[in-house]
Design a protein around this motif. Sequence first.
Motif, PDB file in Angstrom:
ATOM      1  N   ARG A   1       0.743  -1.425   0.152  1.00 53.54           N
ATOM      2  CA  ARG A   1       0.013  -0.069  -0.001  1.00 53.54           C
ATOM      3  C   ARG A   1       0.814   1.491  -0.117  1.00 53.54           C
ATOM      4  O   ARG A   1       0.521   2.299  -0.825  1.00 53.54           O
ATOM      5  N   LYS A   2       2.107   1.207   0.714  1.00 58.33           N
ATOM      6  CA  LYS A   2       2.977   2.431   0.809  1.00 58.33           C
ATOM      7  C   LYS A   2       3.305   2.910  -0.734  1.00 58.33           C
ATOM      8  O   LYS A   2       3.200   3.903  -1.042  1.00 58.33           O
ATOM      9  N   ALA A   3       3.954   1.872  -1.359  1.00 55.98           N
ATOM     10  CA  ALA A   3       4.189   2.014  -2.702  1.00 55.98           C
ATOM     11  C   ALA A   3       3.158   2.575  -3.573  1.00 55.98           C
ATOM     12  O   ALA A   3       3.328   3.571  -4.612  1.00 55.98           O
ATOM     13  N   VAL A   4       1.954   2.007  -3.666  1.00 56.28           N
ATOM     14  CA  VAL A   4       0.865   2.620  -4.323  1.00 56.28           C
ATOM     15  C   VAL A   4       0.671   3.926  -4.002  1.00 56.28           C
ATOM     16  O   VAL A   4       0.344   4.992  -4.788  1.00 56.28           O
ATOM     17  N   GLU A   5       0.462   4.352  -2.734  1.00 56.57           N
ATOM     18  CA  GLU A   5       0.058   5.651  -2.180  1.00 56.57           C
ATOM     19  C   GLU A   5       1.139   6.861  -2.633  1.00 56.57           C
ATOM     20  O   GLU A   5       0.934   7.836  -3.107  1.00 56.57           O
ATOM     21  N   GLU A   6       2.296   6.363  -2.516  1.00 59.05           N
ATOM     22  CA  GLU A   6       3.688   6.898  -3.077  1.00 59.05           C
ATOM     23  C   GLU A   6       3.298   7.284  -4.537  1.00 59.05           C
ATOM     24  O   GLU A   6       3.818   8.508  -4.926  1.00 59.05           O
ATOM     25  N   ALA A   7       2.984   6.439  -5.309  1.00 55.67           N
ATOM     26  CA  ALA A   7       2.976   6.561  -6.650  1.00 55.67           C
ATOM     27  C   ALA A   7       1.818   7.488  -7.041  1.00 55.67           C
ATOM     28  O   ALA A   7       1.880   8.369  -7.966  1.00 55.67           O
ATOM     29  N   ARG A   8       0.751   7.367  -6.315  1.00 60.75           N
ATOM     30  CA  ARG A   8      -0.398   8.159  -6.581  1.00 60.75           C
ATOM     31  C   ARG A   8      -0.104   9.824  -6.279  1.00 60.75           C
ATOM     32  O   ARG A   8      -0.404  10.629  -7.017  1.00 60.75           O
ATOM     33  N   SER A   9       0.534   9.796  -5.049  1.00 62.16           N
ATOM     34  CA  SER A   9       1.233  11.033  -4.631  1.00 62.16           C
ATOM     35  C   SER A   9       1.943  11.796  -5.752  1.00 62.16           C
ATOM     36  O   SER A   9       1.926  12.895  -6.203  1.00 62.16           O
ATOM     37  N   ALA A  10       2.851  11.030  -6.302  1.00 60.02           N
ATOM     38  CA  ALA A  10       3.762  11.565  -7.472  1.00 60.02           C
ATOM     39  C   ALA A  10       3.044  11.804  -8.620  1.00 60.02           C
ATOM     40  O   ALA A  10       3.561  12.948  -9.180  1.00 60.02           O
ATOM     41  N   ALA A  11       1.852  11.238  -8.771  1.00 65.40           N
ATOM     42  CA  ALA A  11       1.341  11.681 -10.288  1.00 65.40           C
ATOM     43  C   ALA A  11       0.224  12.540 -10.184  1.00 65.40           C
ATOM     44  O   ALA A  11      -0.189  13.109 -10.854  1.00 65.40           O
ATOM     45  N   ALA A  12      -0.112  13.233  -8.698  1.00 64.86           N
ATOM     46  CA  ALA A  12      -1.086  14.108  -8.550  1.00 64.86           C
ATOM     47  C   ALA A  12      -0.610  15.493  -9.125  1.00 64.86           C
ATOM     48  O   ALA A  12       0.450  15.664  -8.988  1.00 64.86           O
TER      49      ALA A  12
END
Length: 329
Positions: free
Chosen positions: A318-329
Amino acid sequence: MSAPFRTPLTVPARDTGAGPEILALGEPLVEFSADSDGALEDAVRFTLGYGGDTSNMAIAASRSGARTGYLTRVGGDAFGALLLDLWTRNGIDISGVIQEPDGDTGLYFITRHAGEGHRFTYRRAGSAAARLTPADVPEEALARARLLHVSGITQAVSSSACDAALHAMRTARAAGTLVSYDPNHRPALWPLERARATALHSASLADIVLPNLEEGRLLTGEESPEAVAECFARRGPAVVALKMGAEGVLLSERGRLTRIPAHRVRAVDATGAGDTFDGAFAARLLAGDTAGDAARYAVVAAALTTTGHGAVAPIPDRKAVEEARSAAA
């Protein structure tokens, strides 16, 4: 014909204690991936990995924070021991796994051919998982869980495994447990007409249906993504998430369609991406997300899986997914 379903999707709030919230039922496999291009008979070195669509789903759900268990049969061989260790390391409850002392665990081999992509060679006929029967389905565990996940591959590997999957779906539905179904059609395993009849019937027993566009077209006879989603939705599930690869996901919630764009990455291997979507989607639904929010999370998880080789190793937490989502925002 559609049957009465919970409308809109209602996620059971039952207390499962320390037990699994999600139970996945199906066929696990041990993977051998050739380290160089060429035919199987020319391969010298292989990298050990793991596969099996519902096993991949269970691992993805666990890595996204859900308490998950797996229901299957494995052989008493070294390959079965490897799978038990894999699930234990990923926090997956294995109390529903039946070990056959004299049984064989299914295997598959991946070879790569320049300009032709991957080729898969399976050794699964007569495997322990193919001998699943309705008697192997732990009905009390299904009644305690919040979601059951099954797939068309499980239904295709043998008649008894198909019976087990359908029995599990009916048992879960009767207990108020959500049912998630991925048709995951494999033409080499069974005739299209049988696959179509089984998939559409299974959709009528499911709350959530998770096809991809290619198989959706084959199984429904429809062409456009909207028509494919609608064909499954008419069977009764509250949610259909049509996976379209680089085109994202088309989400149908009782006739309301939402397009969710893909998360852009440099993909190297799409193996298991759809299974990762399934597991991440289920985990986020049980965590309280709407179907739309769960799908937005799951498309990122699926995309990240394609950035590495193999079905299991690249599945993100989950941490990796949330980091990727934040980076793409």
